[in-house]
Design a protein around this motif. Structure first.
Motif, PDB file in Angstrom:
ATOM      1  N   TYR A  21     110.204  53.478  59.503  1.00  0.00           N
ATOM      2  CA  TYR A  21     110.454  52.858  58.189  1.00  0.00           C
ATOM      3  C   TYR A  21     111.947  52.886  57.860  1.00  0.00           C
ATOM      4  O   TYR A  21     112.665  53.828  58.187  1.00  0.00           O
ATOM      5  CB  TYR A  21     109.683  53.593  57.093  1.00  0.00           C
ATOM      6  CG  TYR A  21     110.105  53.170  55.701  1.00  0.00           C
ATOM      7  CD1 TYR A  21     109.667  51.974  55.161  1.00  0.00           C
ATOM      8  CD2 TYR A  21     110.993  53.948  54.960  1.00  0.00           C
ATOM      9  CE1 TYR A  21     110.087  51.565  53.896  1.00  0.00           C
ATOM     10  CE2 TYR A  21     111.409  53.551  53.701  1.00  0.00           C
ATOM     11  CZ  TYR A  21     110.956  52.354  53.174  1.00  0.00           C
ATOM     12  OH  TYR A  21     111.385  51.947  51.928  1.00  0.00           O
ATOM     13  N   SER A  22     112.392  51.823  57.186  1.00  0.00           N
ATOM     14  CA  SER A  22     113.758  51.776  56.671  1.00  0.00           C
ATOM     15  C   SER A  22     113.772  50.974  55.380  1.00  0.00           C
ATOM     16  O   SER A  22     112.801  50.280  55.045  1.00  0.00           O
ATOM     17  CB  SER A  22     114.715  51.135  57.685  1.00  0.00           C
ATOM     18  OG  SER A  22     114.594  49.716  57.657  1.00  0.00           O
ATOM     19  N   ARG A  23     114.881  51.055  54.675  1.00  0.00           N
ATOM     20  CA  ARG A  23     115.066  50.286  53.442  1.00  0.00           C
ATOM     21  C   ARG A  23     114.880  48.788  53.694  1.00  0.00           C
ATOM     22  O   ARG A  23     114.408  48.058  52.808  1.00  0.00           O
ATOM     23  CB  ARG A  23     116.470  50.553  52.892  1.00  0.00           C
ATOM     24  CG  ARG A  23     116.829  49.788  51.633  1.00  0.00           C
ATOM     25  CD  ARG A  23     118.275  50.027  51.271  1.00  0.00           C
ATOM     26  NE  ARG A  23     119.155  49.448  52.273  1.00  0.00           N
ATOM     27  CZ  ARG A  23     119.796  48.279  52.121  1.00  0.00           C
ATOM     28  NH1 ARG A  23     119.636  47.575  51.026  1.00  0.00           N
ATOM     29  NH2 ARG A  23     120.601  47.836  53.064  1.00  0.00           N
ATOM     30  N   PRO A  29     105.402  53.778  53.405  1.00  0.00           N
ATOM     31  CA  PRO A  29     105.426  54.887  52.438  1.00  0.00           C
ATOM     32  C   PRO A  29     105.804  54.357  51.046  1.00  0.00           C
ATOM     33  O   PRO A  29     106.977  54.206  50.726  1.00  0.00           O
ATOM     34  CB  PRO A  29     106.503  55.819  53.001  1.00  0.00           C
ATOM     35  CG  PRO A  29     107.412  54.926  53.782  1.00  0.00           C
ATOM     36  CD  PRO A  29     106.545  53.837  54.345  1.00  0.00           C
ATOM     37  N   ALA A  37     111.445  47.694  53.132  1.00  0.00           N
ATOM     38  CA  ALA A  37     111.150  47.571  51.699  1.00  0.00           C
ATOM     39  C   ALA A  37     111.690  46.261  51.149  1.00  0.00           C
ATOM     40  O   ALA A  37     111.021  45.582  50.358  1.00  0.00           O
ATOM     41  CB  ALA A  37     111.755  48.760  50.939  1.00  0.00           C
ATOM     42  N   GLU A  48     105.953  55.348  47.936  1.00  0.00           N
ATOM     43  CA  GLU A  48     106.888  56.022  47.026  1.00  0.00           C
ATOM     44  C   GLU A  48     108.327  55.840  47.494  1.00  0.00           C
ATOM     45  O   GLU A  48     109.234  55.655  46.677  1.00  0.00           O
ATOM     46  CB  GLU A  48     106.540  57.508  46.896  1.00  0.00           C
ATOM     47  CG  GLU A  48     105.216  57.760  46.197  1.00  0.00           C
ATOM     48  CD  GLU A  48     105.130  57.068  44.841  1.00  0.00           C
ATOM     49  OE1 GLU A  48     106.111  57.148  44.064  1.00  0.00           O
ATOM     50  OE2 GLU A  48     104.088  56.443  44.563  1.00  0.00           O
ATOM     51  N   LYS A  49     108.554  55.879  48.803  1.00  0.00           N
ATOM     52  CA  LYS A  49     109.894  55.600  49.333  1.00  0.00           C
ATOM     53  C   LYS A  49     110.272  54.149  49.085  1.00  0.00           C
ATOM     54  O   LYS A  49     111.420  53.835  48.757  1.00  0.00           O
ATOM     55  CB  LYS A  49     109.946  55.898  50.834  1.00  0.00           C
ATOM     56  CG  LYS A  49     110.008  57.363  51.182  1.00  0.00           C
ATOM     57  CD  LYS A  49     110.208  57.544  52.684  1.00  0.00           C
ATOM     58  CE  LYS A  49     110.312  59.022  53.051  1.00  0.00           C
ATOM     59  NZ  LYS A  49     110.500  59.202  54.515  1.00  0.00           N
ATOM     60  N   VAL A  50     109.313  53.250  49.246  1.00  0.00           N
ATOM     61  CA  VAL A  50     109.564  51.824  48.987  1.00  0.00           C
ATOM     62  C   VAL A  50     110.018  51.624  47.545  1.00  0.00           C
ATOM     63  O   VAL A  50     110.987  50.904  47.278  1.00  0.00           O
ATOM     64  CB  VAL A  50     108.299  50.985  49.272  1.00  0.00           C
ATOM     65  CG1 VAL A  50     108.466  49.555  48.753  1.00  0.00           C
ATOM     66  CG2 VAL A  50     108.000  50.970  50.777  1.00  0.00           C
ATOM     67  N   LYS A  51     109.341  52.273  46.614  1.00  0.00           N
ATOM     68  CA  LYS A  51     109.698  52.140  45.197  1.00  0.00           C
ATOM     69  C   LYS A  51     111.130  52.608  44.950  1.00  0.00           C
ATOM     70  O   LYS A  51     111.903  51.938  44.252  1.00  0.00           O
ATOM     71  CB  LYS A  51     108.723  52.942  44.330  1.00  0.00           C
ATOM     72  CG  LYS A  51     107.325  52.362  44.247  1.00  0.00           C
ATOM     73  CD  LYS A  51     106.425  53.258  43.395  1.00  0.00           C
ATOM     74  CE  LYS A  51     105.011  52.717  43.304  1.00  0.00           C
ATOM     75  NZ  LYS A  51     104.122  53.596  42.501  1.00  0.00           N
ATOM     76  N   ARG A  52     111.487  53.762  45.501  1.00  0.00           N
ATOM     77  CA  ARG A  52     112.836  54.301  45.298  1.00  0.00           C
ATOM     78  C   ARG A  52     113.892  53.399  45.942  1.00  0.00           C
ATOM     79  O   ARG A  52     114.943  53.131  45.345  1.00  0.00           O
ATOM     80  CB  ARG A  52     112.932  55.721  45.871  1.00  0.00           C
ATOM     81  CG  ARG A  52     112.136  56.768  45.091  1.00  0.00           C
ATOM     82  CD  ARG A  52     112.536  58.177  45.483  1.00  0.00           C
ATOM     83  NE  ARG A  52     112.222  58.469  46.877  1.00  0.00           N
ATOM     84  CZ  ARG A  52     111.065  58.980  47.288  1.00  0.00           C
ATOM     85  NH1 ARG A  52     110.109  59.244  46.421  1.00  0.00           N
ATOM     86  NH2 ARG A  52     110.863  59.239  48.567  1.00  0.00           N
ATOM     87  N   ASP A  53     113.600  52.938  47.144  1.00  0.00           N
ATOM     88  CA  ASP A  53     114.565  52.080  47.839  1.00  0.00           C
ATOM     89  C   ASP A  53     114.768  50.757  47.116  1.00  0.00           C
ATOM     90  O   ASP A  53     115.895  50.238  47.045  1.00  0.00           O
ATOM     91  CB  ASP A  53     114.105  51.822  49.275  1.00  0.00           C
ATOM     92  CG  ASP A  53     114.302  53.032  50.175  1.00  0.00           C
ATOM     93  OD1 ASP A  53     115.096  53.916  49.796  1.00  0.00           O
ATOM     94  OD2 ASP A  53     113.675  53.095  51.250  1.00  0.00           O
TER      95      ASP A  53
END
Length: 213
Positions: free
Chosen positions: A131-133, A168, A136, A170-175
């Motif tokens: 996964y990476s930004r 992921p 997202a 939650e990571k997607v939301k933050r990114d």
């Protein structure tokens, strides 16, 4: 034994392919994108996918919007792909493949994702690899194309997708929160630059000598 390419190798390849200067407000974005893609591609878990392609093309297009001269913008994208050892035509074609979902309601997308074999490129939401930004950003661009622009209530949409995709969330939301914030900043910088250019144009016009009678 061949040594793996370094970040410096990638940057050197980029500036060898695009030799013209890059405007300062864009240079930082390009160099950060070069490093991000490089580090992602050398990771053993990285897998190229249409979702990754959409993320790269979207991030580039949105941050480089309005870049002048236009020919340099195309040259910069080509140099980015050459430096990262990617095919620019394949990248654009894979990014464009998501257009088939334009106007689709979320319910239809969820039904297909719940099926055993979702069609390409939708299946890359479950086979993204490392996964990476950029994944997202690709997901965000995809949701913008769906019926009703599902990025208006982005977190709610992502929560509905969470059970049926392997990103992921939650990571997607933050990114995506950071991505949209950075996009706003560069849009503000572009607006300021336009204002300064216009002010300089008016100043020069006022200071220009009057034509002789």
């Amino acid at each position: 034994m061949q040594h793996p390419r370094t970040v410096s190798d990638t940057k050197r390849a980029f500036y060898a392919a695009h030799t013209r200067p890059i405007h300062s407000i864009y240079r930082r974005f390009i160099e950060e994108l070069l490093v991000e893609i490089h580090l992602l591609r050398v990771n053993v878990d990285f897998r190229y996918s249409p979702l990754f392609a959409l993320g790269v093309v979207t991030a580039f297009d949105q941050f480089m919007e309005g870049y002048q001269p236009e020919g340099d913008r195309a040259s910069i994208f080509h140099a980015l792909c050459v430096a990262e050892e990617m095919n620019p035509q394949q990248l654009k074609e894979d990014a464009a493949s998501w257009q088939q979902y334009q106007g689709c309601p979320l319910s239809q997308i969820l039904d297909e994702l719940n099926s055993n074999q979702p069609s390409a490129p939708l299946n890359s939401l479950n086979h993204a690899g490392k996964y990476s930004r950029l994944h997202a950003v690709g997901l965000y661009a995809f949701l913008q194309e769906l019926a009703g622009n599902l990025t208006t209530n982005l977190n709610e949409t992502l929560d509905q997708l969470a059970p049926v995709i392997k990103l992921p969330i939650e990571k997607v939301k933050r990114d995506l929160e950071l991505y949209r914030s950075n996009l706003d900043k560069i849009n503000q910088a572009r607006s300021l630059m336009k204002e300064l250019v216009e002010q300089e144009r008016k100043r020069r016009a006022q200071e220009a000598p009057s034509p002789p009678l």
